[in-house]
Design an enzyme around this catalytic site. Structure first.
Site, PDB file in Angstrom:
ATOM      1  N   LYS A 199       0.832  -1.218   0.000  1.00 31.79           N
ATOM      2  CA  LYS A 199       0.000   0.000   0.000  1.00 31.79           C
ATOM      3  C   LYS A 199       0.859   1.258   0.000  1.00 31.79           C
ATOM      4  CE  LYS A 199      -1.801   1.911   3.916  1.00 31.79           C
ATOM      5  NZ  LYS A 199      -1.680   3.367   4.067  1.00 31.79           N
ATOM      6  N   ASN A 200       1.800   1.324   0.936  1.00 31.69           N
ATOM      7  CA  ASN A 200       2.525   2.586   1.100  1.00 31.69           C
ATOM      8  C   ASN A 200       3.531   2.846  -0.020  1.00 31.69           C
ATOM      9  OD1 ASN A 200       0.984   3.282   3.262  1.00 31.69           O
ATOM     10  ND2 ASN A 200       2.468   2.613   4.803  1.00 31.69           N
ATOM     11  N   ARG A 212      -4.080  10.366   3.396  1.00 32.54           N
ATOM     12  CA  ARG A 212      -2.838  11.037   3.754  1.00 32.54           C
ATOM     13  C   ARG A 212      -1.887  11.189   2.556  1.00 32.54           C
ATOM     14  NH1 ARG A 212      -1.745  14.210   7.527  1.00 32.54           N
ATOM     15  NH2 ARG A 212       0.470  14.410   7.807  1.00 32.54           N
ATOM     16  N   CYS A 248      -5.397   8.311   8.779  1.00 29.17           N
ATOM     17  CA  CYS A 248      -5.610   7.803  10.135  1.00 29.17           C
ATOM     18  C   CYS A 248      -5.225   8.869  11.151  1.00 29.17           C
ATOM     19  CB  CYS A 248      -4.763   6.546  10.371  1.00 29.17           C
ATOM     20  SG  CYS A 248      -5.311   5.136   9.412  1.00 29.17           S
ATOM     21  N   ILE A 275       3.111  18.382   8.172  1.00 33.56           N
ATOM     22  CA  ILE A 275       3.864  18.155   6.934  1.00 33.56           C
ATOM     23  C   ILE A 275       4.899  19.275   6.737  1.00 33.56           C
ATOM     24  CG2 ILE A 275       2.110  16.736   5.767  1.00 33.56           C
ATOM     25  CD1 ILE A 275       1.412  19.263   4.101  1.00 33.56           C
ATOM     26  N   ASP A 324       3.671   0.504  12.112  1.00 32.72           N
ATOM     27  CA  ASP A 324       2.449  -0.010  11.488  1.00 32.72           C
ATOM     28  C   ASP A 324       2.163  -1.472  11.865  1.00 32.72           C
ATOM     29  OD1 ASP A 324       2.151   2.457  10.372  1.00 32.72           O
ATOM     30  OD2 ASP A 324       2.856   1.903   8.381  1.00 32.72           O
ATOM     31  N   ARG A 384      -9.180   0.085   3.483  1.00 35.35           N
ATOM     32  CA  ARG A 384      -8.228   1.033   2.891  1.00 35.35           C
ATOM     33  C   ARG A 384      -6.894   0.364   2.592  1.00 35.35           C
ATOM     34  NH1 ARG A 384      -6.893   5.819   6.397  1.00 35.35           N
ATOM     35  NH2 ARG A 384      -5.180   5.565   4.961  1.00 35.35           N
TER      36      ARG A 384
HETATM   37  C1  EPZ Z   1       4.089   6.898   6.609  1.00 29.16           C
HETATM   38  O1  EPZ Z   1       3.373   8.024   7.091  1.00 29.16           O
HETATM   39  C2  EPZ Z   1       3.074   5.793   6.439  1.00 29.16           C
HETATM   40  N1  EPZ Z   1       2.077   6.228   5.490  1.00 29.16           N
HETATM   41  C3  EPZ Z   1       2.460   5.433   7.777  1.00 29.16           C
HETATM   42  O2  EPZ Z   1       1.661   4.289   7.578  1.00 29.16           O
HETATM   43  C4  EPZ Z   1       3.547   5.085   8.779  1.00 29.16           C
HETATM   44  O3  EPZ Z   1       2.990   4.920  10.057  1.00 29.16           O
HETATM   45  C5  EPZ Z   1       4.609   6.180   8.831  1.00 29.16           C
HETATM   46  O4  EPZ Z   1       5.102   6.481   7.500  1.00 29.16           O
HETATM   47  C6  EPZ Z   1       5.807   5.796   9.669  1.00 29.16           C
HETATM   48  O5  EPZ Z   1       6.417   4.637   9.165  1.00 29.16           O
HETATM   49  C7  EPZ Z   1       2.340   6.209   4.186  1.00 29.16           C
HETATM   50  O6  EPZ Z   1       3.405   5.796   3.738  1.00 29.16           O
HETATM   51  C8  EPZ Z   1       1.264   6.672   3.280  1.00 29.16           C
HETATM   52  P1  EPZ Z   1       6.333  10.081   8.631  1.00 29.16           P
HETATM   53  P2  EPZ Z   1       4.040   9.454   7.059  1.00 29.16           P
HETATM   54  O7  EPZ Z   1       6.403  11.339   7.855  1.00 29.16           O
HETATM   55  O8  EPZ Z   1       4.928   9.545   5.875  1.00 29.16           O
HETATM   56  C9  EPZ Z   1       6.837  13.418  12.077  1.00 29.16           C
HETATM   57  C10 EPZ Z   1      -0.271   2.929   7.690  1.00 29.16           C
HETATM   58  O9  EPZ Z   1      -0.903   2.443   8.652  1.00 29.16           O
HETATM   59  N2  EPZ Z   1       6.782  14.389  10.970  1.00 29.16           N
HETATM   60  O10 EPZ Z   1       7.414   9.068   8.447  1.00 29.16           O
HETATM   61  O11 EPZ Z   1       2.955  10.451   7.200  1.00 29.16           O
HETATM   62  C11 EPZ Z   1       5.479  12.759  12.309  1.00 29.16           C
HETATM   63  O12 EPZ Z   1       4.652  13.536  13.131  1.00 29.16           O
HETATM   64  C12 EPZ Z   1       0.236   4.355   7.743  1.00 29.16           C
HETATM   65  O13 EPZ Z   1      -0.046   2.313   6.650  1.00 29.16           O
HETATM   66  C13 EPZ Z   1       6.989  15.728  11.241  1.00 29.16           C
HETATM   67  O14 EPZ Z   1       7.221  16.130  12.376  1.00 29.16           O
HETATM   68  O15 EPZ Z   1       4.929   9.390   8.382  1.00 29.16           O
HETATM   69  C14 EPZ Z   1       5.876  11.424  12.902  1.00 29.16           C
HETATM   70  O16 EPZ Z   1       6.073  11.579  14.271  1.00 29.16           O
HETATM   71  C15 EPZ Z   1      -0.241   5.091   8.926  1.00 29.16           C
HETATM   72  N3  EPZ Z   1       6.917  16.618  10.202  1.00 29.16           N
HETATM   73  C16 EPZ Z   1       7.233  11.105  12.248  1.00 29.16           C
HETATM   74  O17 EPZ Z   1       7.701  12.359  11.699  1.00 29.16           O
HETATM   75  C17 EPZ Z   1       6.697  16.228   8.920  1.00 29.16           C
HETATM   76  O18 EPZ Z   1       6.665  17.088   8.025  1.00 29.16           O
HETATM   77  C18 EPZ Z   1       7.205  10.087  11.109  1.00 29.16           C
HETATM   78  O19 EPZ Z   1       6.213  10.454  10.164  1.00 29.16           O
HETATM   79  C19 EPZ Z   1       6.488  14.859   8.660  1.00 29.16           C
HETATM   80  C20 EPZ Z   1       6.534  13.965   9.707  1.00 29.16           C
END
Ligand code: EPZ
Length: 416
Positions: free
Chosen positions: A22-23, A93, A117, A124, A305, A397
């Protein structure tokens, strides 16, 4: 509203084929709009998030045509709009990848703020900081992120925090920038590598994906390519944990075993049998299993995840387990649901302490998000009696044919 009725205490035995990730799919699909030819993507999972991204591409003016249930042709050769502010975009997302992709191709992008979620703040800022470093002007207005540039120019970007989304999004934009971009402290997840591999097949010049330094030499155009999405690490992990929680014997097929290392190490620590083959893993378990400690981290650490699914398993192990969630600030909302089934869990901030109980009991529970939903199914499979799970829209999803895959191994799950 559809629900799942799960009759528990069924030992899973058999084989399961894992779908495309998916991701990875939700990043590779937006990347396809950067190409001025026709792209063919294979091994796409048949899930709601993919359908939602395809609708977005079509609403932008591209066409998506399925050659078969998992192979999609995407044609954006006539050009597409740069503004994506409709409902589908807000639903998931990963829509934020259209920002990087459209900015790369058109040097302008307008995308509604993404949903997805809910487990605490999901900023971002790092994505936007990266676009600005490449020379774009970025503003947020009425729930829409707008990014414009006369040209994008390669630069050195250090990610303040390891972020999958920011790494991929900045990589997308930098692919068609002038000069070289370096992303330091990059995420190393398999889907980061998959997106880079696909971009390279279209003519991009990206090196180092899968390490914490990615170097991107910008190119002016991307050509058509045919590409197969990698198997889903998290779906595979969910079925591996399902085998363990039911004391089963399951071969999980069509996977990259290396991607599963952090999970297999933990399952072995609990006394679960693991037999690794070239493209599959056999999981065998005899209860009781031993409670252990698990800390989530970015790849190659234990994936957040799989944290809820692991919590379900640890709940019926012997002794105390401690879970530490290091990625998301609030990913334990589902614990109340597990407690309804008899789990003994104490949550304190990012740490959950679980006292093993002999078994779950069936209850009416809710999938509070996608992976929480998976955890409910696993707990229900191991429970005495019947469990009814609502919130199916979350599970659909990200999991293809979920009840069919489980039922083929002896589960008793009905969609009602
Ligand atoms: C991806 O989300 C995945 N989603 C998530 O999977 C997964 O939990 C996550 O990575 C972590 O592995 C997709 O790939 C679509 P991050 P993402 O940016 O990219 C902080 C599932 O269940 N952060 O790696 O949104 C954030 O708050 C989903 O399949 C910032 O502070 O996650 C978090 O604490 C849910 N500022 C950490 O970084 C930013 O601009 C990691 O988030 C971006 C992130």
């Amino acid at each position: 509203m559809e629900k799942l009725l799960v009759r528990g205490k069924k030992r899973l035995v058999g084989e399961v084929n894992i779908s495309g990730a998916k991701n990875a799919a939700v990043a590779v699909l937006p990347a396809a709009v950067m190409c001025s030819g026709v792209s063919v993507l294979e091994n796409l999972p048949d899930i709601e998030d993919v359908a939602c991204i395809c609708t977005t591409i079509e609403k932008l003016g591209g066409t998506c045509t399925y050659r078969d249930s998992h192979t999609l042709e995407i044609d954006c050769s006539k050009g597409i709009a740069y503004s994506a502010t409709f409902e589908e975009v807000e639903r998931i997302r990963a829509s934020y990848y259209f920002l990087g992709a459209l900015l790369a191709r058109y040097k302008k992008a307008e995308v509604a703020m993404p949903g997805g979620c809910n487990f605490g703040k999901r900023p971002i800022d790092l994505h936007l900081k990266g676009f600005r470093a490449l020379g774009a002007t970025v503003i947020e207005e009425d729930g829409v992120v707008k990014a414009y540039a006369d040209k994008l120019v390669g630069t050195s970007i250090y990610m303040d925090q390891v972020s999958v989304g920011a790494t991929i999004n900045v990589m997308l934009a930098a692919t068609m920038a002038e000069g070289t971009t370096t992303i330091e402290n990059a995420a190393k997840e398999p889907h980061v590598v998959d997106t880079a591999n696909y971009l390279n097949m279209m003519g991009a010049n990206i090196k180092g994906a899968g390490t914490d330094v990615i170097r991107i030499k910008g190119v002016s155009e991307l050509h058509q390519a045919q590409y197969a999405i990698i198997p889903d690490q998290i779906e595979a992990g969910t079925y591996m944990i399902a085998a363990a929680i039911t004391g089963g014997d399951v071969v999980v097929n069509n996977i990259i075993p290396k991607h599963m290392d952090s999970l297999t190490a933990k399952l072995e620590e609990m006394n679960v049998g693991i037999e690794e083959r070239d493209e599959s893993i056999r999981v065998t378990a005899t209860h009781p299993l031993r409670g252990i400690d698990v800390k989530t981290m970015s790849y190659p650490g234990f994936p957040t995840d799989l944290q809820p699914q692991m919590a379900a398993l640890l709940s019926i192990c012997v002794g105390k387990s401690v879970l530490t969630e290091n990625v998301w600030e609030n990913r334990y909302q589902y614990m109340d649901e597990l407690r309804k089934m008899g789990a003994k869990v104490d949550v304190n901030g990012r740490v959950a302490t679980i006292e093993g109980v002999p078994h779950f009991v069936g209850a009416e529970v809710s999938a509070t998000d996608l992976r929480a939903g998976a955890a409910m199914i696993l707990a229900a499979l191991a429970a005495e009696g019947e469990t009814i799970i609502d919130g199916l829209r979350y599970i659909d999803r990200g999991y293809e044919n979920v009840e069919h895959k489980f039922n083929a191994m002896g589960a008793d799950i009905v969609r009602i």
